[in-house]
Design a protein around this motif. Structure first.
Motif, PDB file in Angstrom:
ATOM      1  N   THR A  11       0.699  -0.724  -0.034  1.00  0.00           N
ATOM      2  CA  THR A  11       0.294  -0.266  -0.383  1.00  0.00           C
ATOM      3  C   THR A  11       0.989   0.952  -0.029  1.00  0.00           C
ATOM      4  OG1 THR A  11      -0.303  -0.050   2.348  1.00  0.00           O
ATOM      5  CG2 THR A  11      -2.136  -1.142   1.059  1.00  0.00           C
ATOM      6  N   THR A  12       1.764   0.885   0.077  1.00  0.00           N
ATOM      7  CA  THR A  12       3.063   2.321  -0.194  1.00  0.00           C
ATOM      8  C   THR A  12       4.060   2.036  -1.134  1.00  0.00           C
ATOM      9  OG1 THR A  12       4.487   1.216   1.672  1.00  0.00           O
ATOM     10  CG2 THR A  12       3.422   2.967   2.448  1.00  0.00           C
ATOM     11  N   GLN A  13       4.585   1.333  -1.818  1.00  0.00           N
ATOM     12  CA  GLN A  13       5.458   1.307  -2.705  1.00  0.00           C
ATOM     13  C   GLN A  13       4.774   0.367  -4.061  1.00  0.00           C
ATOM     14  OE1 GLN A  13       9.111  -1.829  -2.707  1.00  0.00           O
ATOM     15  NE2 GLN A  13       9.818   0.954  -2.488  1.00  0.00           N
ATOM     16  N   LEU A  14       5.138   1.351  -4.880  1.00  0.00           N
ATOM     17  CA  LEU A  14       5.020   0.157  -6.281  1.00  0.00           C
ATOM     18  C   LEU A  14       6.429   0.046  -6.888  1.00  0.00           C
ATOM     19  CD1 LEU A  14       1.515  -0.086  -8.938  1.00  0.00           C
ATOM     20  CD2 LEU A  14       4.155   0.755 -10.091  1.00  0.00           C
ATOM     21  N   VAL A  15       6.839  -0.960  -7.666  1.00  0.00           N
ATOM     22  CA  VAL A  15       7.764  -1.567  -8.526  1.00  0.00           C
ATOM     23  C   VAL A  15       7.391  -1.872 -10.376  1.00  0.00           C
ATOM     24  CG1 VAL A  15      10.090  -2.037  -8.589  1.00  0.00           C
ATOM     25  CG2 VAL A  15       8.385  -1.926  -6.300  1.00  0.00           C
ATOM     26  N   ILE A  16       8.072  -1.850 -10.606  1.00  0.00           N
ATOM     27  CA  ILE A  16       8.144  -2.122 -12.264  1.00  0.00           C
ATOM     28  C   ILE A  16       9.556  -2.833 -12.217  1.00  0.00           C
ATOM     29  CG2 ILE A  16       7.677  -1.621 -14.861  1.00  0.00           C
ATOM     30  CD1 ILE A  16       5.884   1.063 -13.542  1.00  0.00           C
ATOM     31  N   PRO A  17       9.885  -3.799 -12.571  1.00  0.00           N
ATOM     32  CA  PRO A  17      10.779  -4.045 -13.302  1.00  0.00           C
ATOM     33  C   PRO A  17      11.480  -4.067 -14.043  1.00  0.00           C
ATOM     34  CG  PRO A  17       9.637  -5.811 -12.722  1.00  0.00           C
ATOM     35  CD  PRO A  17       9.087  -4.550 -12.621  1.00  0.00           C
ATOM     36  N   ASN A  18      12.912  -4.115 -13.825  1.00  0.00           N
ATOM     37  CA  ASN A  18      13.438  -3.614 -15.219  1.00  0.00           C
ATOM     38  C   ASN A  18      13.280  -5.197 -16.129  1.00  0.00           C
ATOM     39  OD1 ASN A  18      14.870  -4.681 -13.270  1.00  0.00           O
ATOM     40  ND2 ASN A  18      17.274  -4.510 -14.777  1.00  0.00           N
ATOM     41  N   ARG A  19      14.050  -5.053 -17.438  1.00  0.00           N
ATOM     42  CA  ARG A  19      13.806  -6.001 -18.126  1.00  0.00           C
ATOM     43  C   ARG A  19      14.597  -6.352 -18.850  1.00  0.00           C
ATOM     44  NH1 ARG A  19       8.740  -8.319 -21.682  1.00  0.00           N
ATOM     45  NH2 ARG A  19      10.296 -10.529 -23.077  1.00  0.00           N
ATOM     46  N   VAL A  20      15.636  -6.442 -19.339  1.00  0.00           N
ATOM     47  CA  VAL A  20      16.413  -6.684 -20.975  1.00  0.00           C
ATOM     48  C   VAL A  20      16.069  -6.521 -21.928  1.00  0.00           C
ATOM     49  CG1 VAL A  20      19.350  -7.750 -21.337  1.00  0.00           C
ATOM     50  CG2 VAL A  20      18.440  -7.876 -19.244  1.00  0.00           C
ATOM     51  N   ASN A  21      17.105  -6.109 -22.405  1.00  0.00           N
ATOM     52  CA  ASN A  21      16.214  -5.427 -23.797  1.00  0.00           C
ATOM     53  C   ASN A  21      14.854  -5.081 -24.310  1.00  0.00           C
ATOM     54  OD1 ASN A  21      18.836  -7.034 -25.167  1.00  0.00           O
ATOM     55  ND2 ASN A  21      17.762  -8.665 -24.899  1.00  0.00           N
ATOM     56  N   TYR A  22      14.411  -4.256 -23.303  1.00  0.00           N
ATOM     57  CA  TYR A  22      13.201  -3.582 -22.807  1.00  0.00           C
ATOM     58  C   TYR A  22      14.015  -2.135 -22.142  1.00  0.00           C
ATOM     59  CZ  TYR A  22      10.495  -7.410 -24.812  1.00  0.00           C
ATOM     60  OH  TYR A  22      10.279  -8.861 -25.140  1.00  0.00           O
TER      61      TYR A  22
END
Length: 294
Positions: free
Chosen positions: A20-31
């Motif tokens: 309820t305090t954090q959102l993470v969009i993870p990295n992706r190689v080649n994107y």
């Protein structure tokens, strides 16, 4: 994959916060990931979201207090845009300012305190440059969207009360301790807004807002009356309601140049109980000039 290996192809994605305090969009190689909208259900009053690209704070996005609307859950949009998308695309009019992360960078959104839910829309793009941090919207790019948040609690009546508290992340302040813009920064203001509690047991009635660039008062230079911000009067110039496409449009946008003295003053007519805090939002684009940091 397209025959043209350099052509960028993007897919639209949705994600819900991991807490309820954090959102993470993870990295992706080649994107490359591009944040294009943000939604918060039951945002904390007067709070904010710090948006990181990699290790850098890209910007701080504010939440409403009582009379403005900066952000809402996904059910509330204007022309298909939530509050964050509206600010970048409609107010600033520049989609290149949407934060985007290279293949080695996460996008992390941290709230000042807990909401019910955080959601985001983003594009995951393949092709083109996926490594640079210095493309438009990148973590090292010298031009970024910027909302300078000032706060002041008026506990006595009177005109010309100075607003000095700048509520921004460490390292992102526009002004120094003498209220001057950094010699390596330039701020272009597209809109401004105010919000505050104006009824109840503890409240302050703020009548006017005065903004000076050096000795020049913006917007009311003839009589120095200032912008109206009395919410109860029904003549508030600076209400911001993204979902109604309602905001104070500075046209053409106003540029604050390096080293300039910036002064914010407010006139207070009523204090009830302990008073309430005035939030002032200067909204636009900040440029880091040659020789400056992020």
């Amino acid at each position: 994959m397209s025959a043209n290996q350099n052509q960028e192809v993007c897919i639209f994605n949705r994600i819900t916060g991991q807490s309820t305090t954090q959102l993470v969009i993870p990295n992706r190689v080649n994107y490359r990931n591009k944040l294009i909208d943000l939604f918060v259900t039951n945002p904390p009053s007067g709070g904010y979201a710090d948006i990181y690209v990699g290790s850098r704070v890209y910007m701080r996005f504010p939440f409403q207090v009582s009379n403005s609307t900066f952000i809402q859950p996904p059910t509330t949009k204007y022309d298909g845009l939530g509050g964050f998308g509206f600010f970048i695309k409609k107010v600033l009019g520049d989609e290149s300012l949407f934060p985007n992360a290279a293949e080695d960078e996460e996008i992390v959104i941290n709230l000042s305190s807990a909401a019910t839910e955080i959601d985001a829309y983003y594009l995951q793009c393949q092709g083109g440059d996926v490594t640079s941090h210095n493309v438009p919207g990148g973590s090292d790019y010298p031009i970024k969207p910027f909302i300078d948040i000032f706060t002041y609690t008026g506990t006595t009546t009177g005109a010309g009360q100075m607003i000095t508290n700048e509520m921004v992340p460490t390292g992102l302040a526009l002004l120094d301790s003498n209220r001057r813009i950094s010699p390596t920064k330039q701020f272009i203001m597209y809109t401004l807004a105010v919000d505050y509690v104006y009824v109840g047991t503890n409240y302050t009635t703020y009548n006017r807002l005065h903004i000076y660039d050096e000795e020049n008062e913006l917007f009311t230079p003839l009589d120095h009356s200032g912008l109206e911000i009395n919410i109860l009067s029904g003549t508030n110039d600076l209400q911001y309601l993204f979902n109604d496409n309602n905001y104070f449009k500075v046209s053409p946008p106003y540029t604050f140049n390096p080293n300039h003295l910036v002064t914010l003053l407010t006139d207070v007519s009523v204090v009830q109980g302990n008073g309430s805090t005035l939030y002032v939002y200067l909204m636009g684009i900040k440029k880091t000039l040659s020789g400056g940091g992020g």
